[in-house]
Enzyme design. Structure first.
Site, mmCIF file in Angstrom:
data_model
loop_
_atom_site.group_PDB
_atom_site.id
_atom_site.type_symbol
_atom_site.label_atom_id
_atom_site.label_comp_id
_atom_site.label_asym_id
_atom_site.label_seq_id
_atom_site.Cartn_x
_atom_site.Cartn_y
_atom_site.Cartn_z
ATOM 1 N N HIS A 1 -30.423 3.917 16.473
ATOM 2 C CA HIS A 1 -30.263 2.726 17.317
ATOM 3 C C HIS A 1 -31.487 2.579 18.242
ATOM 4 O O HIS A 1 -32.048 1.483 18.373
ATOM 5 C CB HIS A 1 -28.960 2.858 18.128
ATOM 6 C CG HIS A 1 -28.686 1.732 19.087
ATOM 7 N ND1 HIS A 1 -27.594 0.903 18.974
ATOM 8 C CD2 HIS A 1 -29.340 1.312 20.198
ATOM 9 C CE1 HIS A 1 -27.607 0.020 19.961
ATOM 10 N NE2 HIS A 1 -28.660 0.252 20.725
ATOM 11 N N GLU A 2 -31.890 3.696 18.854
ATOM 12 C CA GLU A 2 -33.024 3.643 19.793
ATOM 13 C C GLU A 2 -34.345 3.414 19.074
ATOM 14 O O GLU A 2 -35.205 2.666 19.557
ATOM 15 C CB GLU A 2 -33.086 4.922 20.639
ATOM 16 C CG GLU A 2 -31.865 5.172 21.518
ATOM 17 C CD GLU A 2 -31.436 3.966 22.335
ATOM 18 O OE1 GLU A 2 -32.309 3.223 22.836
ATOM 19 O OE2 GLU A 2 -30.224 3.730 22.461
HETATM 20 ZN ZN LIG Z 1 -29.461 -0.621 22.474
#
Ligand SMILES: [Zn+2]
Length: 185
Positions: free
Chosen positions: A153-154
């Site tokens: 996600h990051e």
């Molecule tokens: Zn985020």
């Protein structure tokens, strides 16, 4: 100290901009930013501090989210064995990943998204990653479960990608090929 007002929200162009590799040695400014990003996550998970400053709890924060284009993010969460993982990843990469996919059955959330976006976000179930620490040391790690999902996600943020870009538009809950849903017990 980073507060919710310092975190930019969807619609801001920086969230759609690919970040730039960080050069070593780090400048004092970058060191401070990285430290503040990790501290934000720690604060956001502390009920008293979170309540006092009205922080939404988070497990990851990418530099784009504080309107900076340095290629780095912070993660602060427990792995599936209950071990605390807490680090700043600079110039992170996925060097290999499993064929098996996974997703959070409840969908993903983001500190830069003030709404619930339903749907499955496909992620690799297991990843081997490399990144540099603040000291310029190279780290290699194998991640599974929630840490693997959060890392992806990051890393997406650093490439200008939002989690909902990966949700099947026509059917947000369509079955993900080769995937086992991630459930934490
Ligand atoms: Zn985020």
């Amino acid at each position: 100290m980073i507060l919710m007002d310092d975190i930019i929200r969807e619609g801001h162009p920086t969230l759609r901009t690919k970040t730039e590799e960080v050069q070593f040695p780090l400048t004092d400014e970058i060191k401070q930013l990285a430290t503040d990003m990790l501290q934000f996550l720690i604060n956001s998970q502390d009920p008293e501090i979170a309540d006092k400053y009205d922080l939404r709890s988070g497990i990851g924060l990418a530099a784009n989210q504080v309107n900076s284009l340095h290629r780095m993010f912070a993660l602060h969460l427990k792995d599936d064995k209950g071990e605390q993982l807490s680090f700043i990843a600079i110039n992170p990469k996925i060097v290999s990943h499993s064929v098996e996919n996974t997703y959070l059955p409840t969908g993903e959330g983001c500190l830069s998204v003030d709404r619930n976006v339903p749907g499955y976000v496909p992620r690799h179930a297991r990843i081997t990653v490399k990144f540099k620490t603040m000291d310029g040391e190279e780290k290699k790690m194998r991640l599974t479960g929630l840490p693997a999902i959060a890392f992806q996600h990051e890393l997406d943020h650093l490439n200008g990608i939002m989690f909902y870009d990966r949700i099947n538009e026509k059917n947000p809950f369509a079955e993900i090929p080769d995937a086992v849903p991630y459930e934490r017990d």
